[in-house]
Design a protein around this motif. Structure first.
Motif, PDB file in Angstrom:
ATOM      1  N   LYS A   5      87.586   6.698  30.952  1.00  0.00           N
ATOM      2  CA  LYS A   5      86.771   5.898  31.859  1.00  0.00           C
ATOM      3  C   LYS A   5      87.154   4.414  31.771  1.00  0.00           C
ATOM      4  CE  LYS A   5      81.954   4.661  32.307  1.00  0.00           C
ATOM      5  NZ  LYS A   5      80.651   4.810  31.695  1.00  0.00           N
ATOM      6  N   ASP A   6      87.387   3.795  32.936  1.00  0.00           N
ATOM      7  CA  ASP A   6      87.658   2.356  32.945  1.00  0.00           C
ATOM      8  C   ASP A   6      86.479   1.637  32.323  1.00  0.00           C
ATOM      9  OD1 ASP A   6      89.283   2.104  36.188  1.00  0.00           O
ATOM     10  OD2 ASP A   6      90.050   2.721  34.259  1.00  0.00           O
ATOM     11  N   ILE A   7      86.764   0.668  31.453  1.00  0.00           N
ATOM     12  CA  ILE A   7      85.659  -0.073  30.867  1.00  0.00           C
ATOM     13  C   ILE A   7      85.641  -1.534  31.266  1.00  0.00           C
ATOM     14  CG2 ILE A   7      85.418   1.466  28.899  1.00  0.00           C
ATOM     15  CD1 ILE A   7      86.689  -0.837  27.237  1.00  0.00           C
ATOM     16  N   GLY A   8      86.669  -1.980  31.981  1.00  0.00           N
ATOM     17  CA  GLY A   8      86.631  -3.370  32.366  1.00  0.00           C
ATOM     18  C   GLY A   8      87.774  -3.775  33.264  1.00  0.00           C
ATOM     19  N   SER A   9      87.673  -5.023  33.725  1.00  0.00           N
ATOM     20  CA  SER A   9      88.684  -5.626  34.578  1.00  0.00           C
ATOM     21  C   SER A   9      89.104  -6.951  33.970  1.00  0.00           C
ATOM     22  CB  SER A   9      88.112  -5.882  35.972  1.00  0.00           C
ATOM     23  OG  SER A   9      87.657  -4.690  36.534  1.00  0.00           O
ATOM     24  N   PHE A  10      90.315  -7.391  34.299  1.00  0.00           N
ATOM     25  CA  PHE A  10      90.810  -8.645  33.736  1.00  0.00           C
ATOM     26  C   PHE A  10      91.800  -9.303  34.690  1.00  0.00           C
ATOM     27  CE2 PHE A  10      93.855  -5.436  32.518  1.00  0.00           C
ATOM     28  CZ  PHE A  10      95.074  -6.065  32.722  1.00  0.00           C
ATOM     29  N   TRP A  11      92.049 -10.572  34.428  1.00  0.00           N
ATOM     30  CA  TRP A  11      93.185 -11.280  35.021  1.00  0.00           C
ATOM     31  C   TRP A  11      93.807 -12.115  33.915  1.00  0.00           C
ATOM     32  CZ3 TRP A  11      93.445 -16.555  34.850  1.00  0.00           C
ATOM     33  CH2 TRP A  11      92.258 -17.269  34.752  1.00  0.00           C
ATOM     34  N   LEU A  12      95.117 -12.244  33.957  1.00  0.00           N
ATOM     35  CA  LEU A  12      95.857 -13.069  33.014  1.00  0.00           C
ATOM     36  C   LEU A  12      96.861 -13.904  33.793  1.00  0.00           C
ATOM     37  CD1 LEU A  12      96.630 -10.393  30.275  1.00  0.00           C
ATOM     38  CD2 LEU A  12      95.067 -12.329  30.035  1.00  0.00           C
ATOM     39  N   GLY A  22      93.231 -16.101  30.443  1.00  0.00           N
ATOM     40  CA  GLY A  22      92.578 -15.265  31.439  1.00  0.00           C
ATOM     41  C   GLY A  22      91.130 -14.992  31.114  1.00  0.00           C
ATOM     42  N   GLU A  23      90.570 -14.067  31.876  1.00  0.00           N
ATOM     43  CA  GLU A  23      89.178 -13.662  31.703  1.00  0.00           C
ATOM     44  C   GLU A  23      89.072 -12.157  31.889  1.00  0.00           C
ATOM     45  OE1 GLU A  23      86.583 -17.375  33.306  1.00  0.00           O
ATOM     46  OE2 GLU A  23      87.520 -16.126  34.853  1.00  0.00           O
ATOM     47  N   PHE A  24      88.028 -11.578  31.293  1.00  0.00           N
ATOM     48  CA  PHE A  24      87.765 -10.154  31.495  1.00  0.00           C
ATOM     49  C   PHE A  24      86.267  -9.908  31.518  1.00  0.00           C
ATOM     50  CE2 PHE A  24      87.757 -10.525  26.901  1.00  0.00           C
ATOM     51  CZ  PHE A  24      86.774  -9.651  26.483  1.00  0.00           C
ATOM     52  N   ILE A  25      85.905  -8.761  32.083  1.00  0.00           N
ATOM     53  CA  ILE A  25      84.510  -8.330  32.107  1.00  0.00           C
ATOM     54  C   ILE A  25      84.506  -6.831  31.818  1.00  0.00           C
ATOM     55  CG2 ILE A  25      84.547  -7.948  34.616  1.00  0.00           C
ATOM     56  CD1 ILE A  25      81.568  -8.849  34.627  1.00  0.00           C
ATOM     57  N   VAL A  33      84.277 -13.081  29.860  1.00  0.00           N
ATOM     58  CA  VAL A  33      84.739 -13.670  28.600  1.00  0.00           C
ATOM     59  C   VAL A  33      86.197 -14.103  28.758  1.00  0.00           C
ATOM     60  CG1 VAL A  33      85.081 -13.211  26.138  1.00  0.00           C
ATOM     61  CG2 VAL A  33      83.188 -12.141  27.334  1.00  0.00           C
ATOM     62  N   THR A  34      86.581 -15.162  28.074  1.00  0.00           N
ATOM     63  CA  THR A  34      87.973 -15.626  28.121  1.00  0.00           C
ATOM     64  C   THR A  34      88.830 -14.873  27.116  1.00  0.00           C
ATOM     65  OG1 THR A  34      87.541 -17.388  26.533  1.00  0.00           O
ATOM     66  CG2 THR A  34      87.350 -17.945  28.857  1.00  0.00           C
ATOM     67  N   LYS A 100      99.263 -14.306  38.887  1.00  0.00           N
ATOM     68  CA  LYS A 100      98.219 -13.719  38.050  1.00  0.00           C
ATOM     69  C   LYS A 100      98.426 -12.228  37.940  1.00  0.00           C
ATOM     70  CE  LYS A 100      94.480 -16.978  38.739  1.00  0.00           C
ATOM     71  NZ  LYS A 100      93.158 -17.199  39.294  1.00  0.00           N
ATOM     72  N   LEU A 101      98.236 -11.712  36.751  1.00  0.00           N
ATOM     73  CA  LEU A 101      98.246 -10.280  36.517  1.00  0.00           C
ATOM     74  C   LEU A 101      96.797  -9.826  36.594  1.00  0.00           C
ATOM     75  CD1 LEU A 101     100.571  -8.381  35.848  1.00  0.00           C
ATOM     76  CD2 LEU A 101     100.002  -8.633  33.450  1.00  0.00           C
ATOM     77  N   VAL A 102      96.479  -8.872  37.472  1.00  0.00           N
ATOM     78  CA  VAL A 102      95.122  -8.412  37.692  1.00  0.00           C
ATOM     79  C   VAL A 102      95.065  -6.912  37.420  1.00  0.00           C
ATOM     80  CG1 VAL A 102      93.276  -8.158  39.397  1.00  0.00           C
ATOM     81  CG2 VAL A 102      94.769 -10.170  39.461  1.00  0.00           C
TER      82      VAL A 102
END
Length: 110
Positions: A5-12, A22-25, A33-34, A100-102
């Motif tokens: 199961k996916d637990i989050g998303s991010f960008w770097l 970057g940040e993630f949630i 969060v950074t 950006k890597l998403v």
């Protein structure tokens, strides 16, 4: 890589010096969060592919792992976050917009 199961998303994003910011949630705390990662080794100056020392806060405590980014056959990037016990998280991402890597990430299944 076995996907759970996916637990989050991010960008770097690459910095001018080859590091990542970057940040993630995640789907538990819903808090943005950074994350920052210092470059240890990179294939090319204009590529995300490489090895980084990554740091972020988890439950208000610093967490550090080795982040490895590789290209897969489809052209997207595969990410792994590892510690001394092995791979802890996997991710998939694509290049978007302003260099950006998403992507999304999930917990590694044992």
């Amino acid at each position: 890589m076995k996907k759970s199961k996916d637990i989050g998303s991010f960008w770097l994003q690459l910095t001018q010096n080859g590091n990542l910011v970057g940040e993630f949630i995640d789907n538990v705390t819903k808090k943005i969060v950074t994350e920052s990662a210092d470059c240890r080794e990179r294939d090319k100056l204009d590529s995300f592919v490489g090895t980084f020392g990554s740091t972020w806060l988890e439950s208000d405590r610093p967490k550090s792992m080795v982040l490895e980014i590789d290209k897969n056959r489809s052209g997207t990037d595969e990410l792994t976050w590892s510690d001394k016990n092995g791979v802890r998280n996997y991710g998939e991402a694509f290049l978007s917009g302003e260099e950006k890597l998403v992507g999304t990430y999930w917990v590694a299944e044992n």
